[in-house]
Design an enzyme around this catalytic site. Structure first.
Site, mmCIF file in Angstrom:
data_model
loop_
_atom_site.group_PDB
_atom_site.id
_atom_site.type_symbol
_atom_site.label_atom_id
_atom_site.label_comp_id
_atom_site.label_asym_id
_atom_site.label_seq_id
_atom_site.Cartn_x
_atom_site.Cartn_y
_atom_site.Cartn_z
ATOM 1 C CG HIS A 183 -9.121 2.351 3.717
ATOM 2 N ND1 HIS A 183 -8.163 2.606 4.683
ATOM 3 C CD2 HIS A 183 -8.680 2.948 2.589
ATOM 4 C CE1 HIS A 183 -7.201 3.342 4.153
ATOM 5 N NE2 HIS A 183 -7.485 3.552 2.892
ATOM 6 C CG ASP A 231 -2.079 1.005 1.043
ATOM 7 O OD1 ASP A 231 -2.392 1.395 -0.104
ATOM 8 O OD2 ASP A 231 -2.677 1.389 2.062
ATOM 9 N N GLY A 232 0.355 2.313 -0.520
ATOM 10 C CA GLY A 232 1.073 3.571 -0.526
ATOM 11 C C GLY A 232 0.102 4.723 -0.513
ATOM 12 C CG ASP A 286 -3.794 2.734 5.275
ATOM 13 O OD1 ASP A 286 -3.619 3.467 4.284
ATOM 14 O OD2 ASP A 286 -4.376 3.107 6.312
ATOM 15 C CG ASP A 330 -5.218 -0.233 -1.386
ATOM 16 O OD1 ASP A 330 -4.317 0.265 -2.093
ATOM 17 O OD2 ASP A 330 -5.427 0.134 -0.216
ATOM 18 C CD GLU A 366 -1.558 2.324 -3.507
ATOM 19 O OE1 GLU A 366 -1.063 1.195 -3.304
ATOM 20 O OE2 GLU A 366 -2.578 2.730 -2.923
#
Length: 152
Positions: free
Chosen positions: A119, A3-4, A129, A64, A41
């Site tokens: 999320h 994640d980023g 995250d 994501d 990301e």
């Protein structure tokens, strides 16, 4: 899992990676003082694949970011590179430096990209995250040199 994100987008950014192998869990994270969500990301995926201990086995990469997953899985990034980093609509492709690095890694490994809803309670995505946000909030982050060159 990767994640980023960036606080403010653009703004300070971070990425997080959780690698799982043989029941072991390894976390990786980093950040930059000025960058974008999409760059982070991409960076998360680059770090995840660069830091693999076993490069001869298939990898399942969960992100994501539909930008990243579709860019690879639907062949968009390969097309951009083939056209000199120009998209089908003749607009310049963003982040060619990072897409190029990611494509090079994908070419030398067997990688299966999977999109996961962000999320949404996936513990490993949530951990990535947390790592990304924590890194984005760190003082004294280094420059994302390629991004700052473009914006400078």
């Amino acid at each position: 899992y990767t994640d980023g994100g960036a606080l403010g987008n653009p703004g300070p950014g971070g990425y997080g990676v959780v690698q799982l192998f043989n029941g072991q869990c390894r976390e990786l994270a980093g950040g930059f003082r000025l960058t974008t969500n999409n760059r982070m990301e991409l960076m998360a995926c680059i770090v995840a694949l660069s830091e693999l201990e076993h490069r001869d086995r298939p990898v399942w990469l969960y992100s994501d970011s539909s930008y990243v997953v579709n860019g690879i899985s639907k062949g968009w990034a390969r097309g951009w590179r083939r056209r000199g980093w120009v998209k089908a609509d003749r607009q310049p492709a963003l982040n060619p430096d990072l897409w190029g690095r990611l494509l090079d890694l994908v070419d030398e490994l067997t990688v299966n990209f999977h999109w996961v809803r962000g999320h949404a309670g996936n513990p490993l995505n949530e951990r990535c995250d947390q790592l990304a946000v924590a890194m984005a909030r760190q003082p004294g982050l280094p420059a994302d040199i390629e991004y700052e060159k473009l914006k400078g």
